[in-house]
Design a protein around this motif. Structure first.
Motif: not given
Length: 397
Positions: A79-81, A47-52, A86-88, A98-99
């Motif tokens: 996780s991208d930006q 799941f690539p996630a850019y500002k999602e 959200t990451n927690e 992955l960050t």
């Protein structure tokens, strides 16, 4: 005038006939039936996630409800930006987070990071989802059955999950039309289905080897070229649904289409030098894909056909009245072409989805979008380099 007429007519007629052929073929497509799998494969789901931040949690939580054995699939979110909270929340789920720490974000970089960070030898299949995608609980079980039959590349049926604005309705219809042209229509005549960008599944070993060569924001087209050069067939799975968030505003769909057009032209520029070799080797699938990338965007083509039909109709009538001849007949072939264009755009869509008040209202926005698309042709510089994401609304179904 006859010379100008034919110079404009012939290339547009070729484009319309190409789409009409696959639109008709799509009505005869019957998806293969796959028997129960003899073995269960290990699957990595990316799941690539850019500002999602708005959608990623709901998508991942939904995917965790798969009826596939939990120990045989791993969800990897890149996780991208995204926001720390959200990451927690993602870290509290049974997934791998992955960050991203690279600059100039792209989906290609996100997938490369994922494949570099996991033990890819431990997986048989890699699935690519978008951060806003949701699917049915039998998704992985179906993918496993398909790959058990020897398939190495598969594309699920992406369809709209939000039809709350005129723009999202048009975006959803556009996706269904493309599903008919480039997926079910292609498979129906024995050609490989096109990729949609998500809801895709690949043999893990192949994907691991190829992902490092992805360079642009048109990663799905780069993957298509790689698959076709290696004569790897992509099967379309019309009954396996992936619900995709559709763009809701004119500005968002304009930016999205601009990136898509840039990706198409970039893919064409990269692939065209390989055309002679593909012809000599009889790689019809690859040659067909190059021709497909030569086509104008669907809305631009629609505007061209209808616009020129109007121009030559009016011109023919004026000349007939002035000369007392039959110049009006020049428009007949244009009306036939317009009819064929309408047929090509409507055949892939079932009647219950097409003939509704909501669709009728949305179609009124088509001229405005066509003008925007034509304008985008002059603003393509750099559009194929960066990650873009859908502008999401406050509520999601």
């Amino acid at each position: 005038m006859n010379i100008i007429d034919w110079i404009l007519y012939i290339p547009l007629a070729l484009c319309v006939c190409y789409l009409l052929l696959y639109a008709i073929a799509s009505k005869f497509y019957r998806a293969p039936q796959y028997p129960e799998a003899r073995m269960l494969r290990r699957i990595a789901v990316l799941f690539p996630a850019y500002k999602e931040d708005r959608v990623i949690l709901a998508s991942v939580e939904s995917f965790l409800k798969q009826d596939y054995p939990k120990e045989l699939y791993d969800i990897v979110v890149i996780s991208d930006q995204m926001q720390p909270e959200t990451n927690e929340a993602l870290q509290a789920l049974p997934i791998r987070l992955l960050t991203a720490n690279y600059t100039e974000s792209s989906k290609a970089k996100a997938m490369t990071l994922a494949m570099d960070s996991i033990d890819t030898d431990a997986y048989n299949i890699v699935v690519i989802m978008d951060a806003d995608n949701m699917t049915t609980p039998d998704f992985l079980s179906t993918i496993n059955r398909v790959f058990d039959s020897g398939i190495k590349s598969a594309q699920a049926h992406r369809t709209g999950k939000n039809l709350n604005t005129d723009i999202s309705v048009l975006d959803s219809i556009s996706e269904e039309i493309n599903n008919g042209f480039f997926r079910s229509g292609h498979n129906a005549v024995g050609l490989s289905a096109g990729l949609s960008g998500s809801g895709m599944a690949f043999e893990a070993k192949w994907f691991r080897q190829q992902v490092k060569y992805l360079r642009t924001a048109g990663e799905d087209k780069e993957l298509e070229a790689m698959l076709l050069q290696q004569r790897i067939y992509t099967v379309y799975l019309p009954d396996l649904l992936v619900f995709d968030e559709k763009t809701q505003k004119k500005e968002a769909i304009s930016n999205q289409r601009k990136r898509w057009i840039a990706a198409q032209f970039g893919a064409l520029r990269t692939s065209l030098p390989h055309l002679p070799k593909a012809l000599l080797q009889g790689n019809i699938d690859y040659c067909n894909k190059i021709f497909q990338w030569m086509l104008p965007p669907r809305l631009v083509q629609l505007a061209g056909v209808f616009g020129l039909t109007f121009v030559f109709t009016v011109t023919g009538i004026i000349l007939s009245l002035y000369n007392g001849g039959h110049e009006w007949m020049i428009a007949i072939k244009w009306w036939i072409l317009s009819t064929a264009q309408v047929a090509a755009m409507t055949l892939p869509i079932s009647g219950d989805k097409l003939f509704t008040k909501q669709v009728g209202k949305a179609i009124l926005k088509v001229p405005m979008l066509a003008v925007t698309m034509i304008g985008n042709l002059f603003k393509l510089k750099g559009a194929n380099k960066k990650f873009i994401h859908t502008e999401h609304g406050e509520h999601h179904k």
